[in-house]
Each structure stands twice: as C-alpha cells, then as structure tokens.
Scaffold this active site. Structure first.
Site, PDB file in Angstrom:
ATOM      1  N   ALA A  62       0.854  -1.154   0.006  1.00  0.00           N
ATOM      2  CA  ALA A  62       0.136   0.129   0.156  1.00  0.00           C
ATOM      3  C   ALA A  62       0.901   1.069   0.075  1.00  0.00           C
ATOM      4  CB  ALA A  62      -0.895   0.137   1.243  1.00  0.00           C
ATOM      5  N   GLY A 101      -0.447  -5.246   0.387  1.00  0.00           N
ATOM      6  CA  GLY A 101      -1.577  -5.251  -0.729  1.00  0.00           C
ATOM      7  C   GLY A 101      -1.359  -5.615  -2.045  1.00  0.00           C
ATOM      8  N   GLU A 104      -2.170  -9.327  -1.725  1.00  0.00           N
ATOM      9  CA  GLU A 104      -3.582  -9.323  -1.762  1.00  0.00           C
ATOM     10  C   GLU A 104      -4.282  -9.013  -2.781  1.00  0.00           C
ATOM     11  OE1 GLU A 104      -5.410  -8.083   3.018  1.00  0.00           O
ATOM     12  OE2 GLU A 104      -3.998  -6.414   1.675  1.00  0.00           O
ATOM     13  N   GLU A 124       2.493  -6.576   6.919  1.00  0.00           N
ATOM     14  CA  GLU A 124       1.877  -5.113   7.641  1.00  0.00           C
ATOM     15  C   GLU A 124       2.050  -5.284   9.186  1.00  0.00           C
ATOM     16  OE1 GLU A 124      -0.610  -6.047   3.797  1.00  0.00           O
ATOM     17  OE2 GLU A 124       0.562  -7.306   5.228  1.00  0.00           O
TER      18      GLU A 124
END
Length: 683
Positions: A62, A101, A104, A124
């Site tokens: 992210a 991310g 993901e 994370e």
C-alpha cells in the site's frame, strides 16, 4: 501518463501498473485497476486478464503516505474483490516483490505466475497492522493455516520457490520471460469452465489441527510479547477457520481499524519513516563524491575489532586486521571463523560462504600492512592516550585519501583528529556490540570531517547492512550520553531503597530486553575497573573486589546458574543496603511508576538537550539510536516519539516533581517551551 495502462494481445487484456519506485497501491493505481477490470468485463473480445507491473517490482504494498488521511475510493478491499469477482480468469504476473496489498491483489487473482527470483509476503505486522484487504482470510484458504500464521504473524516473505510448494504460486518462470509466459498461460486457461476463487476455498483451513493456534501462541510468546498486531493477526486467522468468508473479513476490518488508530501502529510507522530520514544529512550536497572502499584495515582483533571485521568480510570487502601479539591475533581470527561456522551450522550461510568470507581476511602484526587500505578503523582500548598514539601512527602510514576512523564510544573525535595532519579525513564509526549483529552505527562527525568522508561513511553503512545515524561530538555522543543519564538515576534509586531486581523489572515491563544492572552483568562489571586504584566507593567496586564481575564469573548484581539464568542475590542486596545506610540516604518504598519516570524522563530530557546543541539532526535520529542500539521497544517508537505520545507536558511535570532527587539535572529549555505550547519533538 496514467499509473495504470491496458493493451490487448489477442484475447488477453494486459493491465500494467507503472508507479515508481515500488508500484505502491495509491489512489491512482487503485482507480486504474478498477477501471481495467471494468474494461475486461465489458469487452466480449477479452477472455482472460494479466495483471503485471513495469519497473523493478510487482505491487510492493500500500501507499503508506495515505495512512491517517481521509480515504480515497475505491479502497483496496473493493479493488481486490472486483478482481476476484471477474468472470474471466485473471492471472497475476509477479516479479520483484509482491508484498502487503500487492500480495492481496495477487490473492484476488485466480492464478499466480512468478519469476523464480520473486518474493511474496504480508509484512503489515511490522507496521503494527494486519493485512486489511482480505489477506488474512484468503491466504489461509490458499496455503493452509500453519503457513499463513507464519507468513502473516511474522511478516517475513517467502521465496517464489517456497510459494509454489505452498500452493501460493501456480507456475514459476524466468524473469525475462514472465510477461510472455503469463500471456500464454492466460490464453491457455481462458477456455476452462471454472477458475479457483481464493475466498471460496475451504479445503485447506478445515485440514488445520485443533490445537494449531494454542501451539503457535505458546511457541512465539516471548518473541511477540508487548506487540498488539501479532495477536490481532492470529485472531483474524482464527476467524477465517471458524467463520464464513463474509464474516471473517468483518473481523479483519474491525481489528485493522483498531490497530490503525492505536499508538503502536503510529509508533512503528514512525520508525519506518525515521529509518529513511536518518540516511539524509541536511547540509550535505547531493552530488558529494563517494569514495571507493576496496580494502579495510582494522586495528584490534578483540571482540569489537573481530565483530567489525565480519561486517566487511560478509560484504566481500577485504580486511587486514592488525594485533600487537601473535596469540591475540590467532585468538581473534579464530573467533571470527567460529562465529561464521556457527552461523553455517544454523543454516543461515553455506560452508562455501564461510570460506569465502575468511578468504578476504588478512591477519597481520604490522601497521605497515595497512598502507594500502581505503578505510582504517581502530578498535583499541577506550583511553585517549592510546587512541592518540594509534592515530599518530596511522597518520604516518596511511595513504593520502584514506579515511581514518575511531570506534570510540565516548571520547572526543576532534581531539583524536587533532593529533593527525589530516583531521578532515578523521571520523567516528561507533559500532555496537556484538558488532557483527547489532544494526546501529553511530557516525560521529568531527568539526573538520570532510563532506566526502561523511557521505562515504553513510553509503558504506548501507553496504554492510547497518542503520547509520549522524552524531556531533560530545561525551558519549547520542546513545551513551542518554544512557549515562539513565544509569545515574538507577544508581541513585539503589541508594534510596530500590533494589536491582525491582529497577530492572520496571524496564523489562516497559519492553526493554534487559535493565541497567542486567546490562552491567552482561558487559562485565570489571570493565574499566582497576583493582590497584579502587577505593570501593561504589557498589560496583565492592562487587568487583568480591569477584562478582557479572555473567562471566557466575555472579554480579545477580547470581547466575550454568545456563546464565539470573536470580536476585541476598549478598548484593545486603551490600546495597549497607552502602545506602552509610550514605545517609533515607530508605523508603519506591513505586514502579517513580522508577520508570526517573529512569526514562531524564533520557528524554538529555535527548532534548542533544537536539538543542545540534548534536543530532532530528528527534527521529535519536529514536533510531535507541531502537537499534539499546533495545528500546519499537512499538513505542523510541524515546522521543514515546515522549510525544504521553505528552511533553507530562515529562516536564515529572522531572519537576522529582527534581529534588535529581539535583544535577538541567531541564531542556526547548522541551519546556514545546510542552507549554502543546508541541512535539517529531512533526
């Protein structure tokens, strides 16, 4: 140019992100991916999709600069759901790293093809968070609960090869063939009746043993103590096993938001940015010359010298190490080899790497063998007379343009530099023990240290895997100067009624790996003690007189068993009480709160004085020193960030409250001013 572009190759839509440097999933990328999936859905000619990235990596996470700001739609969970719900197969083509991310997004794809050199992970937790776009629910469904626990709770990535064995990657290829192979793969599976959907799988989670979570918590209890995010990660994976996907993601979102709004994640995000900020020297021109360091000389083959040498040997930089006597040289080089061999036994390096590192080492008994070194570091005894003697010799032997560095932990680098004819080439490189393990390197900038010497030292620190922090010249620099403030209070508390075990326990409860008296026992209480001049005027001197030198003698402030497990010593407690009585100090019950305040608040104050004097460039640099050099708990962000968190007015009030018991304390005017204005050290 748009961050995300599309093109077609026959019946395959190729979606490409180009958002340097790491293709972070910022708002523009999320919007681009969402639009691309809409294009795929509406174009009947498209039968499969490949999601790939230009540059050196797949989506590496992210955009953390967006954290704490108002959200911009679409959010990443929505984007991943959109990818997964596509009726046409979507293939993730992964190179570099697919992290956070990025992984993901890849889990939202129906298939994953990866370059053999790629790495995949959900880190994370290292920012005090958990994967918040369905990662805690999809990953265990794809790789199983045990593998998902390891990846999510530790945050450590896995290689593409390992990912393939886990079922996370469907196919491996060479990096230069990735795009072509991904397109061919997408075309090949385009006609299949159905495609795997990560969120709908349940075969792997149902195969998990009933006690998998209890065993994982028990095994990792010590490592995870004090951190909020790892336990939250475990709870989300438990939800993946116990609940339908739709309910599991609600648990994930609730826990994610709780962590995001908590102090630990703020602290760990501060650490992330502070480490990068420490690499910047405010007044150093960007085009400053970086000098080549092809060969390093080290004076002293003891614990520090040997550990320092290993940093360069492991980076394939040849080292000449000099000692005065053959016995000391042999012992030092033997320990270096043994350290490497022990690392190899643990499987962290190969036997060939051991020999490669040792092949770069040249032992010597002559300073003359340092004449062709680009950098020479002395690691001799911490006495100014000895340091000056060494640098006088180096000045005569070292070639022009060689950097001359002192590993001093306290002494005046300017005074050392002044005994040479080239003070501009002198710098302090303060490694922390054990030097081959500890990540911190305090780079001490003398008044006359040249810009290229400073820039080269910073670059070299990165080469050998250190976190470097610039310090100006003062007694103890940043870290040890603040440590002295803490130790002074620890000693004072002993005389007022506290005992070593209580004082140490308060810091252990705060999150330190050890307290001040444990640290003394580990380092050796006899360090710097001279029996012939000892007056037995301190508790430490009495302990040394009685042979209580610390862990190495099985007794110091504590008694130790054969496994170096400590227990409080009645002998030491009696010595402390006797000293206190003789000092005339009033003995009293001292609360844990007072101990914590008197140990930590003076450190913050000393840090503020260091900033006032320009010894440190920024408050976050001080945090880096204490996080990487002294074991300050990372989930508090370091001493200065922690002070911001509890409020500088709280620190100032505490110092004023205990002021009568800290007669030598000079309160920082800058901190007091900030406290009155509601200010902070950081930001």
């Amino acid at each position: 140019m748009s961050a995300v572009s599309t093109r077609t190759d026959g019946n395959v839509l190729i979606v490409t992100t180009d958002n340097p440097p790491v293709n972070a999933l910022g708002a523009a990328v999320r919007q681009g991916l969402s639009a691309a999936m809409e294009q795929a859905r509406n174009d009947d000619a498209v039968e499969a999709v490949v999601i790939r990235c230009d540059g050196r990596t797949f989506h590496a996470g992210a955009d953390i600069t967006e954290f704490g700001k108002p959200p911009v739609e679409p959010g990443l969970p929505t984007v991943v759901d959109t990818i997964e719900s596509c009726t046409k197969p979507v293939v993730a083509a992964i190179h570099g790293t697919a992290l956070g991310g990025g992984l993901e997004v890849a889990l939202g794809c129906h298939y994953r093809i990866a370059a053999k050199s790629a790495k995949l992970g959900l880190p994370e937790v290292k920012l005090g968070l958990l994967p918040g776009a369905g990662g805690t629910q999809r990953l265990p469904r794809v790789v199983g609960v045990e593998a998902a626990l390891d990846m999510i709770v530790t945050g450590n990535p896995v290689s593409a090869t390992k990912a393939e064995t886990l079922g996370l990657v469907d196919r491996l290829t060479e990096a230069d063939a990735l795009e072509a192979d991904a397109i061919a793969f997408a075309r090949d599976i385009a006609g299949r009746d159905s495609h795997p959907v990560s969120s709908r799988r349940d075969d792997r989670i149902h195969a998990a043993p009933d006690d998998v979570f209890a065993k994982f918590r028990q095994k990792n209890a010590r490592k995870l103590k004090g951190f909020d995010a790892p336990e939250a990660c475990i709870q989300t994976i438990e939800a993946a096993v116990a609940k339908p996907y739709e309910e599991g993601v609600k648990v994930e979102r609730e826990l994610f938001m709780a962590l995001m709004n908590g102090t630990q994640s703020a602290a760990l995000r501060h650490v992330f940015f502070a480490e990068r900020a420490a690499q910047k020297i405010d007044d150093l021109p960007r085009d400053t010359e970086i000098l080549p360091i092809r060969k390093v000389g080290i004076i002293g083959a003891g614990t520090m010298g040997g550990g320092i040498a290993m940093n360069f040997l492991s980076a394939d930089i040849p080292v000449t190490i000099v000692e005065m006597k053959q016995e000391a040289l042999d012992r030092g080089t033997g320990i270096i080899r043994k350290n490497y061999e022990n690392t190899a036994k643990k499987g962290r390096i190969t036997d060939a790497q051991v020999e490669q590192a040792m092949g770069h080492l040249t032992p010597s008994l002559s300073y003359d063998d340092l004449a062709d070194c680009d950098l020479i570091i002395e690691a001799v005894f911490e006495l100014m007379e000895i340091k000056k003697e060494v640098f006088t010799k180096l000045d005569a032997i070292a070639k022009p343009g060689a950097i001359l560095a002192s590993n001093t932990s306290y002494l005046d680098v300017n005074e050392i530099a002044a005994c040479t004819s080239r003070p501009e080439w002198v710098i302090g490189l303060h490694f922390f023990s054990p030097a081959n393990v500890m990540k911190l390197l305090e780079i001490v900038r003398g008044d006359k240290t040249a810009a290229n010497v400073l820039a080269t030292s910073m670059k070299l620190a990165k080469t050998i895997g250190k976190v470097a922090v610039i310090s100006g010249v003062c007694h103890g620099f940043i870290g040890n100067r603040m440590l002295s403030a803490r130790q002074e209070q620890a000693n004072a508390l002993l005389m007022e009624g506290a005992l070593p075990d209580q004082i140490d326990r308060v810091l252990l409860d705060f999150g330190f790996p050890m307290g001040p008296f444990q640290m003394g026992d580990l380092a050796g209480l006899d360090l710097g003690w001279k029996k012939e001049t000892s007056s037995s005027s301190t508790v430490r001197e009495v302990l040394c007189e009685r042979g209580r030198w610390g862990q190495k003698t099985g007794k110091g402030f504590y008694d130790y068993d054969d496994k170096r497990q400590r227990t409080p010593s009645e002998e030491v407690n009696a010595i402390v009480r006797d000293f206190a009585r003789k000092s005339g100090k009033e003995q009293r019950e001292i609360s844990d709160d007072e101990i914590r305040e008197r140990l930590l608040y003076p450190m913050v104050n000393e840090g503020a004085l260091i900033l006032e004097e320009g010894i440190a460039q920024r408050a976050s640099d001080i945090d880096m020193v204490w996080l990487y050099g002294y074991g300050w708990p990372s989930y508090t962000g370091g001493p200065m960030f922690w002070a911001d968190t509890i409020g500088l007015d709280t620190v100032v009030a505490g110092l004023e409250k205990h002021g009568a018991r800290m007669p030598g304390l000079k309160l920082s005017a800058m901190m007091k001013d900030k406290a009155e204005k509601g200010g902070r050290f950081n930001g």
